[in-house]
Design an enzyme around this catalytic site. Structure first.
Site, PDB file in Angstrom:
ATOM      1  N   GLU A 161      -1.995  -5.258  -3.790  1.00  0.00           N
ATOM      2  CA  GLU A 161      -1.037  -4.553  -2.943  1.00  0.00           C
ATOM      3  C   GLU A 161       0.012  -5.510  -2.381  1.00  0.00           C
ATOM      4  OE1 GLU A 161      -3.611  -0.747  -1.294  1.00  0.00           O
ATOM      5  OE2 GLU A 161      -3.682  -2.634  -0.159  1.00  0.00           O
ATOM      6  N   ASP A 215       0.836  -1.203   0.000  1.00  0.00           N
ATOM      7  CA  ASP A 215       0.000   0.000   0.000  1.00  0.00           C
ATOM      8  C   ASP A 215       0.870   1.252   0.000  1.00  0.00           C
ATOM      9  OD1 ASP A 215      -2.603   1.500   0.530  1.00  0.00           O
ATOM     10  OD2 ASP A 215      -1.460   2.009   2.326  1.00  0.00           O
TER      11      ASP A 215
END
Length: 246
Positions: free
Chosen positions: A138, A66
């Site tokens: 992610e 992320d």
């Protein structure tokens, strides 16, 4: 390969192994640490059903991915759109890294077919669950960053994310007309005018073709389902043309 990754690999179906290998080949990348690759596609539901084994799910990699994704997207936008304000860049970045966008990227790459799931998650349609897909995207970025650094991540994003930005997939959050106006004013290049060149298609599915003229000369054309969208796309094309002339 470590015992952990070897055991995990044995519990992947032959089809999953084949698809992961095909995926890596399709993006012209390979992992030095195969354990990171397997971990990136290991959902917590699988770990929970195999507590007697020493496994790690992809949640920590998701956390890292992320942050890496936000940094790389920020860098890309900063360089690509020098005329954008901080607020505009922030808004565009948010649209790119939000869950629906990540799901779309993951679906394009068929990540749902690659994830190692527990039986319960599998039976309840986990492979199509938006949050799971976004997390897997992610996680993969986090794993790739740990394995090979930012250059490999950038190479990956050049395949699956950057082109969609350049092609206008996020134009709904970008005001290209304002950007073009600002560029033209800063350069003292003259005046802009927009015109609809053509309307086609049935009433319920109209397509508009627009042009933007600078001092009477067309510098960009675009199409859209509305006049406003067509003008925005024409402005986007014009920005690209003006930047090439710089």
């Amino acid at each position: 390969m470590s015992k952990k990754s070897d055991y995990r690999a044995k519990h992947m179906t032959a089809e999953q192994k084949r698809k992961i290998a095909q995926f890596m080949e399709s993006i012209s990348l390979s992992f030095l640490n195969q354990e990171l690759l397997f971990q990136a596609f290991t959902h917590s539901s699988y770990v929970n059903e195999h507590r007697s084994k020493t496994y790690e799910d992809n949640e920590r990699l998701e956390f890292l991915g992320d942050a890496v994704l936000e940094l790389m997207i920020s860098q890309f936008l900063f360089r690509k759109y020098p005329e954008m304000s901080e607020g505009e860049l922030t808004k565009l970045r948010a649209a790119i890294v939000c869950e629906p966008s990540l799901v779309r990227f993951a679906e394009t790459l068929h990540f749902g077919e690659l994830v190692l799931l527990g039986k319960g998650e599998e039976l309840t349609g986990g492979r199509k669950r938006p949050a799971l897909l976004a997390d897997a995207f992610e996680s993969f970025i986090g794993a790739l960053y740990l394995d090979q650094g930012v250059e490999a991540v950038n190479q990956f994003l050049e395949i699956c994310v950057y082109p969609s930005v350049s092609e206008g997939a996020f134009s709904h959050v970008m005001d290209y007309k304002s950007q073009l106006q600002e560029i033209v004013q800063q350069r003292g290049a003259g005046g802009l005018e927009y015109a609809i060149l053509e309307e086609k298609g049935p009433a319920h599915n109209r397509e508009f073709i627009a042009t933007v003229n600078l001092n009477g000369n067309s510098i960009g054309q675009g199409s859209g389902r509305s006049k406003k969208e067509a003008e925005q796309q024409a402005a986007r094309k014009a920005i690209e043309a003006v930047e090439k002339m710089s």
